[in-house]
Design a protein around this motif. Structure first.
Motif, PDB file in Angstrom:
ATOM      1  N   HIS A  34      43.740 126.266  16.635  1.00 27.82           N
ATOM      2  CA  HIS A  34      44.930 127.020  16.230  1.00 27.82           C
ATOM      3  C   HIS A  34      46.041 126.878  17.275  1.00 27.82           C
ATOM      4  O   HIS A  34      47.224 126.784  16.921  1.00 27.82           O
ATOM      5  CB  HIS A  34      44.581 128.487  16.006  1.00 27.82           C
ATOM      6  CG  HIS A  34      43.885 128.750  14.702  1.00 27.82           C
ATOM      7  ND1 HIS A  34      44.524 128.587  13.482  1.00 27.82           N
ATOM      8  CD2 HIS A  34      42.613 129.128  14.414  1.00 27.82           C
ATOM      9  CE1 HIS A  34      43.666 128.878  12.502  1.00 27.82           C
ATOM     10  NE2 HIS A  34      42.510 129.205  13.047  1.00 27.82           N
ATOM     11  N   ALA A  37      47.586 123.574  16.772  1.00 30.52           N
ATOM     12  CA  ALA A  37      48.469 123.622  15.600  1.00 30.52           C
ATOM     13  C   ALA A  37      49.787 124.297  15.950  1.00 30.52           C
ATOM     14  O   ALA A  37      50.868 123.815  15.574  1.00 30.52           O
ATOM     15  CB  ALA A  37      47.776 124.351  14.454  1.00 30.52           C
ATOM     16  N   ALA A  41      53.439 122.472  15.864  1.00 26.78           N
ATOM     17  CA  ALA A  41      54.532 123.016  15.059  1.00 26.78           C
ATOM     18  C   ALA A  41      55.767 123.286  15.928  1.00 26.78           C
ATOM     19  O   ALA A  41      56.901 123.004  15.521  1.00 26.78           O
ATOM     20  CB  ALA A  41      54.081 124.295  14.359  1.00 26.78           C
ATOM     21  N   ALA A  79      54.040 119.138   8.762  1.00 26.76           N
ATOM     22  CA  ALA A  79      53.443 120.422   8.378  1.00 26.76           C
ATOM     23  C   ALA A  79      52.019 120.222   7.885  1.00 26.76           C
ATOM     24  O   ALA A  79      51.137 121.062   8.128  1.00 26.76           O
ATOM     25  CB  ALA A  79      54.295 121.087   7.298  1.00 26.76           C
ATOM     26  N   GLY A  80      51.774 119.102   7.208  1.00 24.79           N
ATOM     27  CA  GLY A  80      50.418 118.791   6.765  1.00 24.79           C
ATOM     28  C   GLY A  80      49.483 118.553   7.933  1.00 24.79           C
ATOM     29  O   GLY A  80      48.303 118.947   7.893  1.00 24.79           O
ATOM     30  N   VAL A  82      49.807 119.934  10.900  1.00 23.95           N
ATOM     31  CA  VAL A  82      49.575 121.262  11.468  1.00 23.95           C
ATOM     32  C   VAL A  82      48.545 122.025  10.644  1.00 23.95           C
ATOM     33  O   VAL A  82      47.588 122.609  11.177  1.00 23.95           O
ATOM     34  CB  VAL A  82      50.903 122.048  11.544  1.00 23.95           C
ATOM     35  CG1 VAL A  82      50.647 123.511  11.917  1.00 23.95           C
ATOM     36  CG2 VAL A  82      51.843 121.391  12.547  1.00 23.95           C
ATOM     37  N   GLN A  83      48.724 121.996   9.321  1.00 25.95           N
ATOM     38  CA  GLN A  83      47.783 122.706   8.453  1.00 25.95           C
ATOM     39  C   GLN A  83      46.396 122.090   8.520  1.00 25.95           C
ATOM     40  O   GLN A  83      45.388 122.794   8.424  1.00 25.95           O
ATOM     41  CB  GLN A  83      48.298 122.709   7.014  1.00 25.95           C
ATOM     42  CG  GLN A  83      47.463 123.570   6.065  1.00 25.95           C
ATOM     43  CD  GLN A  83      47.419 125.023   6.504  1.00 25.95           C
ATOM     44  OE1 GLN A  83      48.431 125.609   6.861  1.00 25.95           O
ATOM     45  NE2 GLN A  83      46.221 125.617   6.496  1.00 25.95           N
ATOM     46  N   ARG A  86      44.495 123.634  11.234  1.00 22.21           N
ATOM     47  CA  ARG A  86      44.050 124.985  10.879  1.00 22.21           C
ATOM     48  C   ARG A  86      42.894 124.918   9.866  1.00 22.21           C
ATOM     49  O   ARG A  86      41.959 125.736   9.926  1.00 22.21           O
ATOM     50  CB  ARG A  86      45.211 125.787  10.303  1.00 22.21           C
ATOM     51  CG  ARG A  86      46.392 125.935  11.261  1.00 22.21           C
ATOM     52  CD  ARG A  86      47.343 127.037  10.811  1.00 22.21           C
ATOM     53  NE  ARG A  86      48.620 126.974  11.520  1.00 22.21           N
ATOM     54  CZ  ARG A  86      48.814 127.380  12.778  1.00 22.21           C
ATOM     55  NH1 ARG A  86      47.793 127.859  13.467  1.00 22.21           N
ATOM     56  NH2 ARG A  86      50.006 127.285  13.336  1.00 22.21           N
ATOM     57  N   ASP A  87      42.975 123.972   8.959  1.00 25.65           N
ATOM     58  CA  ASP A  87      41.896 123.824   7.973  1.00 25.65           C
ATOM     59  C   ASP A  87      40.580 123.455   8.650  1.00 25.65           C
ATOM     60  O   ASP A  87      39.503 123.939   8.262  1.00 25.65           O
ATOM     61  CB  ASP A  87      42.263 122.751   6.948  1.00 25.65           C
ATOM     62  CG  ASP A  87      43.396 123.167   6.021  1.00 25.65           C
ATOM     63  OD1 ASP A  87      43.701 124.386   5.962  1.00 25.65           O
ATOM     64  OD2 ASP A  87      43.985 122.289   5.365  1.00 25.65           O
TER      65      ASP A  87
END
Length: 417
Positions: A34, A37, A41, A79-80, A82-83, A86-87
């Protein structure tokens, strides 16, 4: 700065970092993901600016549109990334999973558990999103990562790794858990020779890169393969469904390894399907490279040389042929497939079952687009790549595939007679 270090310095630092990761629990690793990420970002402006420099240099050097598409980052793609981190944090931690266990008659307990590889080297081309994906998967699976990206994405990768290292440090893990390996071709050769420093090497890119690493590496290699992916339209296929699948597999993102590169059409439906398919593909900007049978349906079809049926175009190009039956389709795939992803569109359960049983590929799809052969679409989160080999891992390489195992024996003083 990493650029001031020798490769051996980086590899030894990675070994030290891998020990920290191996003993880190899930909570700490997820906190780090996190934080990585968040840092990525926050670095959006600098990463996109660095990527713009890479894209401009690529265009100036004559890089193809397909390769530019692989190289380019947008706010949405970032953004993908970054996500994706998190995923991965939200996924189960594979480290410590017990694959099997039993108690021997003498009372000794035996367990086989998942453990990290240690240091994973990844050599890849073009796509800077791989930098974040690979780093996240390695951290979650307890591995230190040595990332060797292509020179075309140098600025993008450097900015991305700097942000990821900031996140690692914020979470209390060594920055050297993720490192960018810089330098010329001699550094790639050093990585391939680094047996004892790197535990596993993973090439991700075109056939030339993959073959060079597989054939030249002294370090154990997990092979990710190129994708000459076929769509076979069977005689029983719903042609509307077949057209939707073909267009999605070819057009949705043509520059990736799970995009369709070859269309095979059963002769029983060629008259009904090919004119529609050629027209729809043409409207989408696809050039069809066909055999004489296919060219008979449209002047827009260009001749296909024999070697084009072995091609991974990675562009808006598609090879096409008419086949007599399922047997000929299977034979064609057997001789030309790279073993990545193969699709049949059919209403026949028997034909689908034969296709699944006889096609030798990492993924076989029945009435679905090959674009689904992706770690995220499988529910794995980000993946290192699609393995087309048959040992250890095959298909999307996600968290479990980035581990090895060890046996743990627990007794109460037993000795062997």
């Amino acid at each position: 700065m990493e650029s001031d270090l020798t490769f051996t310095d980086q590899a030894r630092a990675a070994q030290d970092a891998s020990r920290s990761l191996a003993t880190a629990g899930r909570r700490l690793k997820d906190q780090a993901l996190h934080a990585m990420a968040d840092a990525l970002a926050a670095a959006e402006a600098s990463v996109l600016a660095a990527n713009a420099d890479d894209v401009a240099a690529g265009r100036a050097s004559g890089m193809s549109d397909a390769l530019i598409d692989r190289l380019a980052l947008t706010p949405a793609r970032l953004a993908g990334m970054v996500q994706g981190l998190r995923d991965v944090a939200a996924l189960p931690d594979p480290v410590g999973d017990v694959l099997r266990g039993w108690t021997n008659p003498n009372g000794v307990q035996v367990r086989q558990i998942r453990v990290p590889f240690g240091v994973v080297g990844i050599i890849y081309e073009g796509r800077p999103n791989v930098t974040a994906d690979a780093a996240g998967i390695c951290v979650k699976s307890g591995n230190a990562a040595l990332l060797r990206g292509s020179s075309s994405a140098f600025n993008s990768n450097r900015a991305t790794v700097a942000a990821l290292q900031d996140g690692l440090a914020a979470a209390g893990l060594p920055r050297t858990c993720v490192q960018l390996v810089e330098g010329g071709r001699e550094v790639t050769a050093e990585m391939m020779a680094a047996r004892g420093l790197i535990d596993v090497l993973i090439p991700r890119g075109g056939a030339g890169l993959i073959n060079a690493v597989v054939e030249g590496s002294k370090v154990p290699v997990i092979e990710t393969g190129t994708g000459n992916c076929h769509v076979f339209v069977d005689a029983t296929a719903d042609l509307d469904v077949a057209l939707d699948i073909l267009l999605n597999a070819k057009v949705q993102r043509p520059s990736v390894c799970n995009a369709a590169e070859t269309l095979l059409v059963h002769r029983a439906v060629a008259d009904a399907f090919l004119p529609r398919a050629i027209a729809a593909l043409g409207e989408a900007g696809v050039t069809v490279h066909g055999t004489p049978q296919v060219r008979a349906f449209s002047d827009a079809v260009v001749p296909a040389a024999d070697d084009e049926f072995d091609a991974e175009y990675l562009s808006l190009d598609l090879a096409a042929a008419v086949v007599a039956d399922l047997d000929e389709a299977l034979d064609h795939i057997r001789h030309h497939s790279t073993g990545h992803s193969e699709t049949i569109v059919t209403a026949s359960i028997a034909n689908a079952d034969r296709f699944v049983a006889e096609v030798d590929a990492a993924a076989v799809l029945v009435n679905a687009s090959s674009r689904f052969v992706d770690g995220g679409e499988f529910g794995f989160g980000a993946e290192i790549g699609i393995s087309t080999q048959k040992l250890h891992a095959r298909g999307p390489m996600a968290l479990p595939e980035m581990t090895s195992t060890k046996y743990v024996l627990t007794g109460q003083g037993q000795t062997r007679p």
